[in-house]
Design a protein around this motif. Sequence first.
Motif, PDB file in Angstrom:
ATOM      1  N   HIS A  57      -6.011   9.769  -0.146  1.00 45.18           N
ATOM      2  CA  HIS A  57      -5.757   8.881   1.241  1.00 45.18           C
ATOM      3  C   HIS A  57      -6.012   9.785   2.461  1.00 45.18           C
ATOM      4  O   HIS A  57      -5.463   9.494   3.262  1.00 45.18           O
ATOM      5  N   HIS A  95      -5.568   3.231  -4.903  1.00 43.73           N
ATOM      6  CA  HIS A  95      -5.844   3.164  -3.358  1.00 43.73           C
ATOM      7  C   HIS A  95      -5.979   4.452  -2.880  1.00 43.73           C
ATOM      8  O   HIS A  95      -5.612   5.103  -1.883  1.00 43.73           O
ATOM      9  N   ASP A 150       0.702  -1.399  -0.205  1.00 40.52           N
ATOM     10  CA  ASP A 150      -0.119  -0.081  -0.025  1.00 40.52           C
ATOM     11  C   ASP A 150       0.873   1.156   0.016  1.00 40.52           C
ATOM     12  O   ASP A 150       1.991   1.280   0.483  1.00 40.52           O
ATOM     13  N   ASP A 151       0.376   2.513  -0.532  1.00 39.67           N
ATOM     14  CA  ASP A 151       0.668   3.596  -0.339  1.00 39.67           C
ATOM     15  C   ASP A 151       1.728   4.119  -1.181  1.00 39.67           C
ATOM     16  O   ASP A 151       2.837   4.839  -0.803  1.00 39.67           O
TER      17      ASP A 151
END
Length: 278
Positions: free
Chosen positions: A102, A98, A36-37
Amino acid sequence: MRLLWLALALLSAASASVASAQTPAAAPVPVVLKLDDVRTNDNGHLSARWRRVGDFARERQIKVALGVIADSLETAKPDYVRWLDAMQESGLVEFWFHGYDHGVRPVGDKQAAEFTARSYAEQKAIFAKSQTLALAKIGASFRTYGPPGGGNLHPSAEDMEATARVLSEDPSMRVWLYPKPHDALSRALSASGKVLVLDRVWQVNLEQPLFVPNLAKFVEGYEKHAAGRRYFVLQGHPNKWDDARWAEFVKIIDHLQANRIPIVFPSELAATLSAPAP
Ligand SMILES: [Zn+2]
């Protein structure tokens, strides 16, 4: 006494025939490396920790599923775009969506993640703007979505239904990396055939606790939960890994490769799991 021996002989013959009728030991359950990220740092460049992931994927020839935060594409510097392109060309990465930023924002007295407490129209607009960025900077739309976390407000049933509707309408989306075990919504969406929902077993993970890769916990969870599973989605956050955490992640990959546990893309699972049973 003779009868006892006869009974034992029959029993052992029966168990031998059962054993020979069985297929060989079950094939290992494939895993997705959901990392992720992916985004640039405040200085606009990609961290050395992310670059290490790319180099390692090439060195080991392993497939990584990298969750991109789409606003990083908006202001992407050339070296970031080159890295994305090189990863794409390697065939060893599937970039997935994603979130746009965020972000976490206040809702009442709580903090909400990006898609929490967002209407269908708001979620749809975030997907649309992010897909445009992906097409422009990565050269392909995202096919997989995994929700950005954060905050302390749980998504409502309406939030989740809105996401399901957006995914079913987005022409490119094929997979939802679900943040929990299956429920009625995820089963209904998967049954529609357009979007496959890959659920989670949280005890089978790269990091335990969050941000800390842990081989022993991974092996324990995998062995305990493998029966009846067709895949596991393993989550990690490489930008949170210092050298010691990285070394533990490498040990997990060593274990996967030594035990011939397939490492696959989400979209590959979508293709195989939605195919009719042989
Ligand atoms: Zn995240």
